[in-house]
Each structure stands twice: as C-alpha cells, then as structure tokens.
Scaffold this motif. Structure first.
Motif, mmCIF file in Angstrom:
data_model
loop_
_atom_site.group_PDB
_atom_site.id
_atom_site.type_symbol
_atom_site.label_atom_id
_atom_site.label_comp_id
_atom_site.label_asym_id
_atom_site.label_seq_id
_atom_site.Cartn_x
_atom_site.Cartn_y
_atom_site.Cartn_z
ATOM 1 N N GLU A 94 43.321 33.216 43.910
ATOM 2 C CA GLU A 94 44.324 33.166 43.086
ATOM 3 C C GLU A 94 43.905 33.030 41.679
ATOM 4 O O GLU A 94 43.288 32.111 41.186
ATOM 5 N N THR A 95 44.367 34.299 40.863
ATOM 6 C CA THR A 95 44.063 34.083 39.412
ATOM 7 C C THR A 95 44.968 33.204 38.604
ATOM 8 O O THR A 95 45.947 32.555 39.245
ATOM 9 N N GLU A 96 44.836 32.776 37.366
ATOM 10 C CA GLU A 96 45.526 31.743 36.512
ATOM 11 C C GLU A 96 47.016 32.173 36.406
ATOM 12 O O GLU A 96 47.894 31.526 36.561
ATOM 13 N N ASP A 97 47.232 33.688 36.256
ATOM 14 C CA ASP A 97 48.743 33.959 36.113
ATOM 15 C C ASP A 97 49.409 34.097 37.468
ATOM 16 O O ASP A 97 50.192 34.607 37.798
ATOM 17 N N GLY A 98 48.826 33.579 38.729
ATOM 18 C CA GLY A 98 49.559 33.421 39.863
ATOM 19 C C GLY A 98 49.509 34.672 40.795
ATOM 20 O O GLY A 98 50.153 34.681 42.077
ATOM 21 N N LYS A 99 48.851 35.792 40.390
ATOM 22 C CA LYS A 99 48.561 36.749 41.153
ATOM 23 C C LYS A 99 47.273 36.536 42.229
ATOM 24 O O LYS A 99 46.270 36.027 41.932
ATOM 25 N N LYS A 119 44.079 38.192 44.142
ATOM 26 C CA LYS A 119 43.431 39.085 43.709
ATOM 27 C C LYS A 119 42.109 39.131 44.979
ATOM 28 O O LYS A 119 41.778 37.924 45.249
#
Lengths: 358, 160, 170
Positions: free
Chosen positions: B94-99, B101
């Motif tokens: 999970e990337t920082e902006d919640g996506k 990947k």
C-alpha cells in the motif's frame, strides 16, 4: 656413404648363407613386408598429426596440444582408443561382406606400394608396368567401398558408396591421362626408368607447360580418388553421417581411416616419382657447385621431402575449399578435366615427336 | 571459336578464384602467432582470457548504485520463457496515498533449466534484465542453481 | 614340383572356386563380388606367366570398369538384397547341359589341334613391343582388329549418347 642397396645386398648375402634359396626368398618377402608395414604406419601417424595441425593453423586454432608436447601423442592415444573399442557388426548386415570390406580396401592400398622405388636400389618389384600397375590396383579399392556401403544395409551407406563409385570411376580417367603425359615423354611405364629419365632435370621443369598442367590435374584427380575433401562426397558428414563407413566401429572404422592416409601416401609417392623426380636431388644445369651440394643431401630426404610437399598440398586444398555437390563434381571431371587432359596429351605427344622437351 | 575462348576463360577464372582462397589459408598457416584466436582456457582463466561483451551467459537483473532495479513484476519475461525458467513472485503493497500497488518480491531464476535463448530479454518492456558474459556457471549442489536475482532491500527505480 | 607350379594350382583352384560361387550364390551382390575375386585370380595367373601388362589391363578393364558397372546396376535394381528364388528344374537341366557341351567342344578342339613349333623368336612382352605390334600392318600386326574394335566402341558410344539424349519438346 652407406647406400640402401648395400644394406639390402648384405641382408641377402647373410640370409643366403644361412638358408636355402627358397627359404631366403620367403624370409626376404616377410622382411620386406614388415619393413613396409612399419614404414607406412609411421608415415600415417605423422600424416594424421600433420593433418590436424595444418587444419588447426588454417582455421585459426592450435590443433591438438594437450597429450604430449604440442599434442604429439594425440594420434597414438586415438589409435589405442580405436583398438579398445568393440568392432561391432549390426544385426541385419551381410556379415561376410561387411567384415571383408575393410581388409580388402587395406590390402589393395598396400598392393599399390609394391612397384614404388624408395631409394636408389631399394625397390620391391621392378616391373615394366610400374605406374600402370599402381593405377590399376588402386581402382580395386572402390570395390571395397561399394561392398562396405552395400553390406551395411543402410541408405546413407548405400548413397555414399554409390557417390564414391561414380567419383572414383570418373576421376581415374584424368588421373591416368595426366600420368600418361609423362609416360609419353619418357617412353616407359617402369618406375625405375621414369626416375632415371629425370637425372638431368625433373619432368615438371623439363616438360614445359603441359606437364605442369598434368601435375595440377593429377593432384586434383587423385584427391578425388582418395575421397578427401573437397571431394569427400562419399562420407559427407553433414548429409550422410559418415557415408559408407557409418556402421563401422572400432578398428573396422580405423582401417578405413588408415586406408585413406595410405592412399594419400601412394598418391604423393606417385606424384613425386613421376613429376618431381623421385629420390633424385634438385639440379640446375650449369651450376656445378650447387649441384654438388644438392648431391650431398641423402636421397631419402629428397624423396620424403617431396612426399611431404605433396601431402601438404592436398591438405591445403582440403582445409580451404568447401565440398562440391555431386553434379558439380561430375561436371568438373567430364566437362573440364577430361577434355583438357586429352588435349594436353595430344600436345605432349606432339612435343615428344618434335623432340622439343629437354 | 568464341565458345572455346569462353571455356578457357572460365578455367582461368576458376584457377584465379581458387588461388585467392589458397592464399588466405596459407597466410593463416604461416602466421600462427598473429592469427590464432583460440583461448587456452584453463590456463588463462585468470590472466588473458577474453570473453566478448555480448556473450550470452546468465540472466541478471541490473541494479544501479542506489540498489534500485527497473523490474515492475509484469511477468512478461515469465510468459516469454519457453522452459519455465523464470518465476516472478510479486507482493501487494500500500503506497502512502492509499493505493494498492504490485511490486517485485522475488525474481527467481532456475539456471539449470535455462537455455540462454534471451527471449526474456527481448520481452522485457523496461530493459530491466540483461545477459551477463559469465560462463563458469557450474555448482556442486543442484539447489544452488535456483537463484533469486533481486538483491535484498532493493526497490523499483522511480521514473524520473 | 616347383614353386610356380604350386602357385599356379592354388590360383587355378581359387579361380574355379570363386567362379562356382559366382554361379551358385543366391545373393546377387555376393555373386558380383565373387566374380571380381575370380577375375583378380586370373590376373594373378597372368602375372605368374610374366605377362604383367595383360594382368594390369585385366584389372583396369574387368575389375575397375566392368565389375563396378555390374555392381552399380545391382545397386539401382529393386529388391537386390533379397535371396533369389530357387531354380526351375527345366532351366537347371539346360544350365547344366549347355556348359558341359561347351566344355566338351572346346577341349575337343584343344586336344585335336596340332600345335606346331614355329621358328620365330618369342617377343618380349614389354609395353613398347606390345604397342608397336598393335599398330603394325606387317605380318602378325594387329592394326586391322584394333581399328575394327575402335569402330565397335565408337558405335556403342554413339548408341549410348542417343539413348541418353533428351527428346525435343514437341
């Protein structure tokens, strides 16, 4: 200086003192046979090593260089490998002919050595048909190849044998015609007479352009008769695996391999006898000091030097040219070599009649 | 007459072309020191051995000096491989902006099954993998042939 | 018995044995090879009689030429590797009768021919003498048979070329 004829006459006298004439003759036959066998085997070992080294250098590699110094024991190691392998006859071959073929080929190539003059006075059979005998006997060799190809019961072997038969039967003609050019000039078929007639100069220098041409034709045609590349259609490993000796293993294959090199030796001996003066030294007419120095080199060095020169020539061909196709092969013989050598023979006959050669 | 001349010309041309071939091989034969290109392999493996740059040895995943690779775990190389040599194990992060990947977890390469056909190299859209020119690839244990190509702690190179 | 007599009998026995094997062998390729060995033994007899040139020609023409052609034609036929079918008794009878009749006739001719001694000295069988005699038109010269044979060979050459020639496209 000790001559070879002194040694042979010494052996003859010693044996005559010990045995009856018949037994002396038999003992001399055996001795000559053993001597030739040993000589030829040494030659073949040297040739195989030389072939590999020449091939290596011409293809930008070293050739054998691991067993012994400069790979000199590689051939001996290979011979031992072949001797240790089983000589195996597959199930559905014609066993009699399959096993007979290598020995027939080998015997034939040894027979061709009989009229060769090795050194002054060192000749096994001084017959008046020497050169004709050699070319006659070497034509039996093709039967051994045909036998091997047929009895293997294998289509590759059969195709290889047929190609080899067509090739040898055709190239025999131009090889014979090119020797005939020299025979016409010196007027004898005997090996001894041909060598003696070159005492004042080798035929390749005395005989003008036609003899040089027939020398070239002889080298080409006899390379084809030995089934060597660029005429190795009989074995053509890329299309026929190994041609007529596909099914042979161990020493059966070894004998075919040995025979190829003995045939090369015979070809080199005939070429050096007929065109390059056999064991006679190189003389330039008028330079007495030079001729005297040349006389000092022993005759066997001259003979072996010429043999190795011809062998190198044949190897040089082999590792330079690609293999011919079967139609190109027959075209080369029947459309180029044969008509040209017939015309050449006519020119030679004309020169001989007019007495224009030296 | 014309045909005879043409015939003789053909013969002369044949000799000329044969001689040019013979001259080349004679040159090679008489200049062995200059021309021979064979490597004396076991003796010179530490000294003068020369392996060409483009020799296709083993597959490597290139990493730069920041320990970053370019593999996006798209598994195109895995599909291109005819032998099933490559196994891409990816992980969801999970990337920082919640996506969510997909990133590369393990790039598993089975050297024992590789035929060095370089089809994976052609298939890669990111040019992440290349062939190295190493060739002494034998090992004592078969399990050593299965390698993980991405270095520990490495991560995907950001697009600049 | 001298050595040359013994060698002659050995060679003659080998010639006859291989000749018989040629006839009785049921595999046609083997028959060709036995024919070859028989011809080589005949060449050996020529050498024993010191007719080296004839021996060499025997090998060149019969062994190197004709037997190779026979073997070639065997290669090109179908089913050449199989055993031939057994003989018909009627043919067998003729096959025995005819050679026996031929043998009887030729031996009758040989035994009844008065072999007269000639005064002419024998000619050394060197290649030189044979060549001179072959193109000689005096007495005992062979130029007429030589030319007749060359016409025969020319005819066969022309015939084979005509057979091999491609037909013109109609």
């Amino acid at each position: 200086m000790i001559q070879f004829s002194d040694i042979t006459s010494w052996i003859h006298e010693t044996l005559s003192g010990l045995l009856s004439p018949g037994l002396t003759f038999l003992a001399e036959l055996v001795l000559a046979g053993v001597a030739v066998l040993a000589m030829v085997l040494v030659f073949v070992v040297i040739f195989v090593y030389m072939e590999r080294k020449v091939a290596g250098f011409m293809q930008l590699r070293y050739g054998p260089n691991r067993v012994g110094i400069w790979g000199s024991l590689q051939v001996i190691a290979d011979v031992f490998k072949l001797l240790l392998k089983e000589s195996f006859a597959p199930d559905s071959v014609d066993k009699l002919l399959f096993n007979l073929a290598p020995y027939l080929v080998l015997a034939v190539s040894f027979m061709a050595l009989a009229p060769i003059s090795w050194a002054p006075g060192l000749q096994m059979w001084d017959t008046n048909i020497g050169v004709l005998f050699i070319s006659a006997v070497s034509s039996i060799g093709v039967i051994g190849i045909l036998m091997a190809g047929w009895s293997s019961n294998n289509k590759y072997s059969l195709i290889g044998a047929m190609r080899s038969g067509a090739q040898i039967v055709s190239y025999e003609l131009s090889a014979g015609l090119s020797i005939l050019a020299v025979v016409a000039m010196c007027g004898s078929l005997s090996v001894h007479d041909i060598i003696q007639s070159q005492a004042d100069g080798w035929w390749i220098f005395k005989g003008h352009l036609p003899i040089i041409f027939s020398f070239v034709v002889y080298v080409i045609a006899s390379t084809a008769e030995c089934n060597r590349a660029p005429f190795d259609l009989a074995e053509a490993e890329s299309e026929l695996t190994a041609g007529y000796h596909t099914e042979y293993s161990g020493m059966g294959f070894g004998i075919f391999y040995l025979t190829e090199y003995i045939n090369m030796l015979v070809v080199a001996m005939v070429a050096s006898t007929v065109f390059l003066g056999g064991w006679l030294p190189f003389h330039i007419y008028g330079f007495e000091a030079f001729n005297h120095v040349m006389n000092f080199i022993p005759s066997w060095i001259w003979f072996f030097g010429k043999i190795f020169f011809i062998i190198f020539l044949i190897m040089w061909f082999r590792w330079t040219f690609p293999r011919l196709r079967i139609d190109q092969l027959l075209k080369l013989e029947w459309k180029y070599l044969l008509p040209l050598s017939i015309v050449n023979l006519v020119i030679v006959a004309f020169i001989t009649i007019m007495g224009w050669h030296f | 007459m014309k045909t005879v001349l043409r015939y003789l010309q053909e013969v002369a041309l044949a000799f000329r072309s044969l001689w040019s071939g013979l001259r080349l091989t004679l040159y090679f034969f008489t200049h062995p020191r200059k021309e021979i290109i064979t490597e004396q392999y076991p003796e010179n493996r530490t000294t003068s051995i020369n392996i060409p740059e483009r020799f296709a040895g083993e597959v490597v995943l290139t990493h730069d000096e920041n320990n970053e690779h370019k593999c996006t775990a798209c598994t195109l190389c895995e599909m291109a491989c005819p032998n099933g040599t490559i196994k891409i194990i990816s992980a969801q992060v999970e990337t920082e902006d919640g996506k969510k990947k997909k990133v590369l977890d393990k790039w598993v390469y089975n050297l024992g099954m590789c035929t060095f056909c370089a089809q994976c190299i052609d298939a890669c859209p990111q040019n992440a993998i290349t062939m190295k020119n190493s060739f002494e690839l034998s090992v004592y244990n078969r399990s050593d042939l299965i390698k993980t190509l991405n270095k520990p702690g490495s991560k995907l190179k950001e697009k600049s | 018995m001298s050595a040359s007599t013994i060698i002659f009998y050995i060679l003659a026995a080998l010639t006859l044995t291989f000749g018989a094997l040629t006839v009785f062998s049921r595999k046609i390729f083997r028959a060709a090879v036995f024919l070859l060995l028989s011809l080589i033994c005949i060449a050996g007899i020529y050498i024993l009689m010191e007719m080296d040139f004839v021996a060499a020609l025997q090998i060149v023409i019969y062994v190197g030429g004709i037997v190779v052609l026979i073997i070639f034609s065997i290669f090109l036929t179908q089913k050449a590797g199989e055993r031939l079918p057994s003989r018909l008794p009627k043919r067998l009878l003729w096959a025995i009768l005819l050679p026996v009749a031929g043998l009887a006739f030729s031996s009758w001719v040989i035994f009844n021919h008065p072999f007269a001694q000639t005064g002419t000295a024998p000619i050394e069988p060197t290649v030189h003498n044979i060549g001179l005699q072959l193109l000689n038109y005096d007495q005992y010269g062979y130029v007429l048979p030589f030319e007749a044979v060359s016409i025969l060979l020319l005819a066969s050459l022309v015939g084979s070329i005509i057979i091999a020639m491609k037909k013109k496209q109609q």
